[in-house]
Structure formats: C-alpha cells, structure tokens
Design a protein around this motif. Structure first.
Motif, PDB file in Angstrom:
ATOM      1  N   ARG A 216      70.109  57.727  97.403  1.00 29.08           N
ATOM      2  CA  ARG A 216      69.966  56.255  96.799  1.00 29.08           C
ATOM      3  C   ARG A 216      69.458  55.018  97.575  1.00 29.08           C
ATOM      4  NH1 ARG A 216      75.415  55.850  93.230  1.00 29.08           N
ATOM      5  NH2 ARG A 216      76.463  54.607  95.471  1.00 29.08           N
ATOM      6  N   PRO A 217      68.521  54.308  97.062  1.00 30.97           N
ATOM      7  CA  PRO A 217      68.379  53.323  98.238  1.00 30.97           C
ATOM      8  C   PRO A 217      68.608  52.539  97.620  1.00 30.97           C
ATOM      9  CG  PRO A 217      65.529  53.455  97.099  1.00 30.97           C
ATOM     10  CD  PRO A 217      67.221  54.442  96.357  1.00 30.97           C
ATOM     11  N   GLU A 218      68.810  52.150  96.324  1.00 31.92           N
ATOM     12  CA  GLU A 218      70.114  50.882  95.318  1.00 31.92           C
ATOM     13  C   GLU A 218      70.875  51.511  94.512  1.00 31.92           C
ATOM     14  OE1 GLU A 218      66.919  48.437  94.057  1.00 31.92           O
ATOM     15  OE2 GLU A 218      66.158  49.496  91.962  1.00 31.92           O
ATOM     16  N   THR A 219      71.574  51.097  94.523  1.00 30.09           N
ATOM     17  CA  THR A 219      73.637  51.583  93.311  1.00 30.09           C
ATOM     18  C   THR A 219      72.317  51.148  91.774  1.00 30.09           C
ATOM     19  OG1 THR A 219      74.500  50.176  93.672  1.00 30.09           O
ATOM     20  CG2 THR A 219      74.581  51.733  94.503  1.00 30.09           C
ATOM     21  N   ALA A 220      71.527  50.050  91.438  1.00 25.23           N
ATOM     22  CA  ALA A 220      70.796  49.893  90.403  1.00 25.23           C
ATOM     23  C   ALA A 220      70.795  50.899  89.527  1.00 25.23           C
ATOM     24  CB  ALA A 220      69.819  48.569  90.596  1.00 25.23           C
ATOM     25  N   GLN A 221      70.063  52.255  90.094  1.00 19.27           N
ATOM     26  CA  GLN A 221      69.367  52.632  88.928  1.00 19.27           C
ATOM     27  C   GLN A 221      70.034  53.463  88.558  1.00 19.27           C
ATOM     28  OE1 GLN A 221      65.905  52.322  88.259  1.00 19.27           O
ATOM     29  NE2 GLN A 221      65.896  50.381  89.106  1.00 19.27           N
ATOM     30  N   GLY A 222      71.410  53.695  89.094  1.00 24.59           N
ATOM     31  CA  GLY A 222      72.270  54.515  88.619  1.00 24.59           C
ATOM     32  C   GLY A 222      73.049  53.981  87.327  1.00 24.59           C
ATOM     33  N   ILE A 223      72.685  52.315  87.085  1.00 20.33           N
ATOM     34  CA  ILE A 223      73.441  52.025  86.468  1.00 20.33           C
ATOM     35  C   ILE A 223      72.468  51.956  84.606  1.00 20.33           C
ATOM     36  CG2 ILE A 223      73.611  49.045  85.317  1.00 20.33           C
ATOM     37  CD1 ILE A 223      75.346  48.740  88.118  1.00 20.33           C
ATOM     38  N   PHE A 224      70.650  51.771  85.706  1.00 22.56           N
ATOM     39  CA  PHE A 224      70.402  51.431  84.258  1.00 22.56           C
ATOM     40  C   PHE A 224      69.684  53.049  83.416  1.00 22.56           C
ATOM     41  CE2 PHE A 224      67.688  48.349  87.316  1.00 22.56           C
ATOM     42  CZ  PHE A 224      67.799  47.405  86.601  1.00 22.56           C
ATOM     43  N   VAL A 225      69.427  53.921  84.151  1.00 24.19           N
ATOM     44  CA  VAL A 225      70.023  55.354  83.538  1.00 24.19           C
ATOM     45  C   VAL A 225      71.114  55.671  82.428  1.00 24.19           C
ATOM     46  CG1 VAL A 225      68.332  56.542  85.539  1.00 24.19           C
ATOM     47  CG2 VAL A 225      70.517  57.169  85.069  1.00 24.19           C
ATOM     48  N   ASN A 226      71.979  54.929  82.662  1.00 23.49           N
ATOM     49  CA  ASN A 226      73.514  54.940  82.513  1.00 23.49           C
ATOM     50  C   ASN A 226      74.148  53.690  81.227  1.00 23.49           C
ATOM     51  OD1 ASN A 226      75.184  56.988  82.673  1.00 23.49           O
ATOM     52  ND2 ASN A 226      75.259  56.859  85.091  1.00 23.49           N
ATOM     53  N   TYR A 227      72.702  53.563  81.373  1.00 27.01           N
ATOM     54  CA  TYR A 227      72.768  52.035  80.473  1.00 27.01           C
ATOM     55  C   TYR A 227      73.357  52.501  78.103  1.00 27.01           C
ATOM     56  CZ  TYR A 227      70.979  48.956  75.824  1.00 27.01           C
ATOM     57  OH  TYR A 227      71.328  48.194  75.442  1.00 27.01           O
ATOM     58  N   LEU A 228      72.613  53.755  78.109  1.00 29.22           N
ATOM     59  CA  LEU A 228      72.574  54.341  76.532  1.00 29.22           C
ATOM     60  C   LEU A 228      73.914  54.387  76.023  1.00 29.22           C
ATOM     61  CD1 LEU A 228      69.449  55.816  74.964  1.00 29.22           C
ATOM     62  CD2 LEU A 228      70.767  53.638  74.798  1.00 29.22           C
ATOM     63  N   ASN A 229      74.862  55.210  77.711  1.00 33.90           N
ATOM     64  CA  ASN A 229      76.043  55.946  77.430  1.00 33.90           C
ATOM     65  C   ASN A 229      77.056  54.771  77.622  1.00 33.90           C
ATOM     66  OD1 ASN A 229      74.500  58.788  77.734  1.00 33.90           O
ATOM     67  ND2 ASN A 229      74.568  58.609  80.612  1.00 33.90           N
ATOM     68  N   VAL A 230      76.207  53.841  78.367  1.00 34.21           N
ATOM     69  CA  VAL A 230      77.972  52.539  79.027  1.00 34.21           C
ATOM     70  C   VAL A 230      77.718  52.134  77.659  1.00 34.21           C
ATOM     71  CG1 VAL A 230      78.438  51.016  79.654  1.00 34.21           C
ATOM     72  CG2 VAL A 230      77.507  52.969  80.713  1.00 34.21           C
ATOM     73  N   GLN A 231      76.809  51.926  76.892  1.00 32.97           N
ATOM     74  CA  GLN A 231      76.363  50.981  74.958  1.00 32.97           C
ATOM     75  C   GLN A 231      77.086  51.340  74.284  1.00 32.97           C
ATOM     76  OE1 GLN A 231      74.357  50.727  72.584  1.00 32.97           O
ATOM     77  NE2 GLN A 231      75.410  49.302  71.903  1.00 32.97           N
ATOM     78  N   LYS A 232      76.622  52.619  74.008  1.00 33.46           N
ATOM     79  CA  LYS A 232      77.506  53.883  72.939  1.00 33.46           C
ATOM     80  C   LYS A 232      78.561  54.009  72.606  1.00 33.46           C
ATOM     81  CE  LYS A 232      73.217  54.773  70.595  1.00 33.46           C
ATOM     82  NZ  LYS A 232      71.832  54.583  70.927  1.00 33.46           N
ATOM     83  N   THR A 233      78.922  54.301  74.254  1.00 29.39           N
ATOM     84  CA  THR A 233      80.473  54.681  74.345  1.00 29.39           C
ATOM     85  C   THR A 233      81.304  53.474  74.141  1.00 29.39           C
ATOM     86  OG1 THR A 233      80.258  55.481  76.172  1.00 29.39           O
ATOM     87  CG2 THR A 233      79.960  57.093  75.183  1.00 29.39           C
ATOM     88  N   GLY A 234      80.803  52.693  74.814  1.00 30.82           N
ATOM     89  CA  GLY A 234      82.047  51.548  74.831  1.00 30.82           C
ATOM     90  C   GLY A 234      81.777  50.518  73.976  1.00 30.82           C
ATOM     91  N   ARG A 235      80.963  50.783  72.914  1.00 30.64           N
ATOM     92  CA  ARG A 235      80.860  49.774  72.125  1.00 30.64           C
ATOM     93  C   ARG A 235      80.348  48.770  72.324  1.00 30.64           C
ATOM     94  NH1 ARG A 235      84.997  49.660  68.502  1.00 30.64           N
ATOM     95  NH2 ARG A 235      85.790  50.530  70.211  1.00 30.64           N
ATOM     96  N   MET A 236      79.228  48.653  72.883  1.00 28.57           N
ATOM     97  CA  MET A 236      79.268  47.067  73.811  1.00 28.57           C
ATOM     98  C   MET A 236      78.141  46.288  72.918  1.00 28.57           C
ATOM     99  SD  MET A 236      80.720  48.326  76.777  1.00 28.57           S
ATOM    100  CE  MET A 236      80.889  46.466  77.639  1.00 28.57           C
ATOM    101  N   LYS A 237      78.433  44.637  72.943  1.00 30.47           N
ATOM    102  CA  LYS A 237      77.243  44.374  72.318  1.00 30.47           C
ATOM    103  C   LYS A 237      76.968  43.254  73.663  1.00 30.47           C
ATOM    104  CE  LYS A 237      78.906  44.453  68.244  1.00 30.47           C
ATOM    105  NZ  LYS A 237      79.673  46.154  68.449  1.00 30.47           N
ATOM    106  N   ILE A 238      75.326  42.913  73.370  1.00 28.14           N
ATOM    107  CA  ILE A 238      74.439  42.029  74.215  1.00 28.14           C
ATOM    108  C   ILE A 238      75.411  40.544  73.819  1.00 28.14           C
ATOM    109  CG2 ILE A 238      72.815  40.906  73.971  1.00 28.14           C
ATOM    110  CD1 ILE A 238      71.189  43.198  74.939  1.00 28.14           C
ATOM    111  N   PRO A 239      74.977  40.116  75.303  1.00 30.18           N
ATOM    112  CA  PRO A 239      75.373  40.191  76.814  1.00 30.18           C
ATOM    113  C   PRO A 239      76.734  40.945  76.887  1.00 30.18           C
ATOM    114  CG  PRO A 239      76.061  38.382  76.345  1.00 30.18           C
ATOM    115  CD  PRO A 239      76.264  38.515  75.121  1.00 30.18           C
ATOM    116  N   PHE A 240      76.476  41.921  77.529  1.00 33.83           N
ATOM    117  CA  PHE A 240      77.338  42.929  78.697  1.00 33.83           C
ATOM    118  C   PHE A 240      76.790  43.250  79.627  1.00 33.83           C
ATOM    119  CE2 PHE A 240      76.066  46.925  78.492  1.00 33.83           C
ATOM    120  CZ  PHE A 240      75.328  47.665  78.290  1.00 33.83           C
ATOM    121  N   GLY A 241      77.734  43.967  80.962  1.00 36.95           N
ATOM    122  CA  GLY A 241      77.444  44.125  81.940  1.00 36.95           C
ATOM    123  C   GLY A 241      77.739  45.288  82.438  1.00 36.95           C
TER     124      GLY A 241
END
Ligand code: ATP
Length: 514
Positions: A216-241
C-alpha cells in the motif's frame, strides 16, 4: 557546504551515534532510503505514536481506530486511481546520471526566493531595531514584494504544468529557469517521464498464475474499504472518524533526505466522515486542531507554517500542508485534505456495494464527505530530533550537546545514578528505579564520572537526572538535575514520582489540547 546541509549531517550522525536511527542493513553498506530505528529511536517513535493516538482516538469519543493489512485487493488501487495516476515526473541529468523529481527541482529553485525574503527580514530587523514590525515590512518592502510576486508567478506556472501533466512543458520550464544539477553543475537534462510509485509483487507461489498486488502507498484506503464494517459494528453516527497508524511504501525517485523521504515509512492518518456540504467547516476545524497538536510540543511556533494549495488534486476541494522548518528548510510535515466523496464513491463503483450512511435527522442516505489528516511518523521524528538538537556554549566557556526533546516524548524520562559504585549507593539507586519503573522509563547509569554521565544523558535527551550520594543513605534525599536548565535541587525520594509526573507525563501534554 551550506549551513542547512551541515545541520542535517549533524542530525544524522547524532541519531546514529546514540542509537536513534541506523542505515538499514548497514553491514552490507545499507539500502538506499531505508532506515532502522535503534534502541532510543523506537522509544521516541512509540511515544510520538502514543501522543497522536491518545489525542485523536482517546480524546474523541467519535473517533475509533483500525489496523488494516498492508496487502489489499488489487481492485482497491484501480478504484483509488493509484494504478493509473500515482506518478511522479522524473528527469535525469545525463552527466551525473542522477535522477530528480522535476517538480522538486523547480520547488527548490523557488525556495531561493523565499530565502531572499528571509534575508531582507533579517536586514530590516537590524535596521529598525525595537520598532521593527515584520508584518508591515513584508507588506511594503519593495524587494520583498518583488520576490513574493516572483514566487507566486513560478508556483502558479508549476501547478498548471503539473495539473495538465505537461511533461514537455516541465522540461522547458527547467531549461528556462537555468536549473543545473547540484552534482554535475550542468543543464544536460533528459526528457521528463512519468514514473509510478507503487511497489508491485505477486500473490501466491506459482508465477504466472499469480495476481499482481501492491504494497500500500498510503494507509487511507484501508480505512475507506472498512468504512461500512466500522460504521455498522461500531454504530457510528456522522460525523465520525477512523484513525490508523501503519506502514506505507513508495518507490520514491529522489530519496536523499534521511528519514524525510523514505521508500518504507509510517503514516498516522485519520479520515473524518461528514455530511456533504459541511466539509469545509470540518476542514478548517481539523486544520486548526492539528496545528495545535503540533505546537503543544513546545518546539517553537516559528517552526510551523501553513501552505494552502491553490491548485487541487481532482478529488479535493480544499487542501493545506502543515510545513515544518526542517534542516533542509520548510517542507511538508502533515497534509489536511478535504477529499469530497471521491474515494467512497469510487469504491462503491468498483465493488458494486452500496457505501452510504442513512442520516436519521435528514431522513436520507448519502455517501459521506471526508476530511483527511495525514502525518508522516518519520517526518514527525525528524522534526522533533532536528529542532531539539542544540550545541550550547556554557558560562564557563565549555560546550555541550543537548537534545531538548519534549519530556513527554523523551525515550527515558529519568536517569538514576549512584555517585560511586560502592558504599551501597548502586543498591539505593536500583531501589529508586524499582519504585518508578511502573510509570516511567528509567535508565540506570553508573559508568564514568558524574559530569560525563550528565553530558551523555543531555545528548540522548533524558529530561531528569537523579543522583544518589552518601547523604541519600542518611536522609533519603537525592539531587535532581534538569536537562534544559542544568539546575540541581535536593528533594526527598518520596517526592520524585510527583515531580516527574508533573513534568514528563503525556497527560499534561494532552491537557493542553482540550
Ligand atoms: P511529498 O509531496 O513530500 O512527496 P505527499 O504530498 O506525497 O508528500 P501525502 O501523500 O500527503 O504526501 O502523505 C501524507 C504524509 O505522509 C506526508 O505529509 C508526509 O508526512 C508523509 N510521507 C509521504 N511520503 C513520505 C516518504 N516518502 N517518507 C516519509 N514520509 C512520507
């Protein structure tokens, strides 16, 4: 050699001499642009990571962490645009056979005009003394204004060429400016070519059957592809990081500035997901927060400046760098980017999965917009090390080298030293360490004279030095010496924990941020 090169060399040799940073696989003469962190380096690095992680994750209930794999599905890099467009324009000097980034050659040329402005300011300050008003001087001095206009003009021409991928134009620009190779001194340049910075390798054991995957040339894409996993399992509400610290790899063309530009490095990135339309407010918010995080270290506000990007990458609608005054001059330390919904939208397109957020307040679904804060851990390390390394002349005319690392980041918080190796003093010193070591990283030091030991601790950046002497055995008191002021005080052993906690704990640093 100029002063800047001297300073960088000094930092490199100090880092090596005291076990902060070694060239990678040095017994085989090292590997270009790759470095290993030594026994003190790993401590400083961990402390920087802790400072970042605590400030971002622990202190924000709406930010959570992630540790994604370095290898990712190859489609990730198609979607993000890295396969097609993660290129640098390179140019070779035919005489020295050295390779450069065309844009960096031009940026270095522009930096000379900035140096001219700095010199005018120094002259102005001398001439006007006490009544010198820097802001007014910068706005009115004709020499400064001429140089500032020149900088603007050169920068906007460079941005236009980069944005339109005009490689011939870049070469013509380099020729027009009369830029010479710093090694050969000639203008004998090749054409400018694009060069993809990703390292490719093969997955699986059978060549041919294997698919090309990338480091990987940056860590960011690991975050983007996990957006749904984290948002759903962490019950995150926007805004969140989502925050992540991890390695990234880039086949950098020019990698000559120690740990500033490496082929394997570490990033500390946070992606903040917000409502579309609110991104610019959050962009300003994070720009300010991150600047405060840097300045709280106390290295000096003059080391930082913002560089707002006028021309933006195709996916961004605002971007700024927090630049630091490294030994090589002001350069990017951290990037703050308003990335719109570009990345999530692309992943939605390439994966065929819906990547959205249902906003109960608005009663609709949307792809969140993203503000990114991205800081290089190794660049932070270089910033701390280079700003802390000082040669001081003392009142008695002697010299000392001191590494005045912010105490919360220092590898050892305290060195405990018996004045002599006998009379039970070493045992007493060990007893003190045994009381402190659960909270503070301590060093025991009994070799050489006490003066030499103080100098050694100054040079590795230990903020406090406790000496155990014969009086200690009588009344349980010790002397505590401050690295920066060199003042010594006699205190009770029982008071040490509180004194250290007050001065070296990460908690105090974090308190300044809220
Ligand atoms: P530069 O323009 O200096 O190449 P960049 O704009 O490509 O940097 P980003 O892609 O924004 O950098 O990466 C975010 C952060 O990662 C940078 O601010 C920097 O601190 C760090 N970084 C990037 N490339 C390197 C590298 N080769 N070595 C060490 N740190 C790096």
């Amino acid at each position: 050699m100029d002063k800047k090169e001297d300073k960088l060399k000094e930092v490199i040799s100090h880092a090596k001499e005291y076990g902060y940073v070694f060239p990678s696989s040095e017994i085989y003469d090292g590997l270009a642009a790759t470095y290993d962190y030594g026994q003190l380096g790993v401590e400083l690095k961990n402390n920087i990571k802790n400072y970042w992680w605590s400030a971002m994750v622990q202190m924000h209930e709406e930010i959570v962490g992630l540790d994604a794999a370095i290898f990712m599905h190859p489609k990730t890099w198609k979607a993000s645009g890295h396969v097609d467009a993660f290129n640098d324009p390179l140019i070779d000097n035919k005489d020295s056979k050295k390779r450069y980034r065309a844009d960096v050659l031009i940026e270095d040329y522009i930096e000379k005009y900035r140096d001219k402005i700095k010199k005018e300011v120094v002259k102005g300050r001398k001439r006007f003394g006490e009544s010198f008003d820097e802001e007014q001087f910068l706005a009115t001095n004709p020499n400064v204004k001429r140089n500032a206009e020149k900088i603007d003009d050169l920068e906007s021409r460079l941005s236009a060429l980069l944005e339109s991928d005009d490689l011939d134009g870049l070469k013509t620009f380099i020729e027009e400016l009369g830029i010479v190779c710093p090694i050969s001194g000639t203008k004998n340049w090749t054409d400018v070519r694009q060069f993809n910075l990703m390292f490719g390798t093969e997955l699986g054991s059978v060549a041919g059957d294997a698919a090309t995957i990338y480091l990987r040339p940056e860590t960011a894409q690991g975050i983007f592809v996990n957006y749904l996993n984290v948002q759903k399992t962490g019950r995150m509400k926007i805004p969140f990081g989502i925050a992540q610290i991890g390695k990234a790899f880039r086949n950098e063309i020019v990698a000559r500035q120690f740990i500033f530009r490496m082929r394997e490095f570490e990033q500390m990135e946070m992606q903040y997901f917000v409502r579309p339309g609110e991104e610019l407010r959050w962009y300003e918010y994070w720009k300010e927060k991150r600047t405060k995080w840097h300045k709280a270290l106390g290295l000096g506000d003059e080391f930082y400046r913002h560089h707002d990007h006028i021309k933006l990458a195709h996916y961004a609608n605002a971007a700024a760098d927090i630049e630091f005054d490294f030994p090589m001059g002001f350069k990017e330390l951290e990037g703050i980017h308003s990335r719109t919904d570009f990345d999530l939208r692309k992943h939605e397109e390439f994966s065929g999965k819906k990547i959205q957020f249902f906003d109960p307040e608005l009663n609709k679904s949307y792809i969140p917009y993203v503000i990114e804060t991205s800081v290089g851990l190794d660049r932070m390390f270089l910033a701390v090390l280079s700003a802390s390394l000082k040669n001081e002349t003392l009142e008695d005319g002697s010299e000392r080298v001191v590494l005045s690392i912010p105490p919360a980041l220092a590898p050892y918080k305290v060195a405990v030293m018996p004045l002599t190796k006998k009379d039970g003093l070493p045992e007493k010193a060990r007893e003190i360490i045994n009381g402190l070591k659960f909270d503070f990283n301590c060093q025991y030091d009994e070799k050489d004279s006490i003066g030499k030991r103080y100098r050694r601790q100054d040079a590795i950046g230990t903020p406090f030095h406790v000496t155990v002497d014969h009086q200690t055995l009588e009344d349980n008191s010790v002397t505590i010496r401050n690295r920066d002021t060199m003042k010594q005080e006699r205190v009770a052993i029982d008071a040490l924990h509180t004194i250290l906690d007050e001065k070296v704990s990460l908690k105090r640093l974090l308190q300044q941020l809220s």
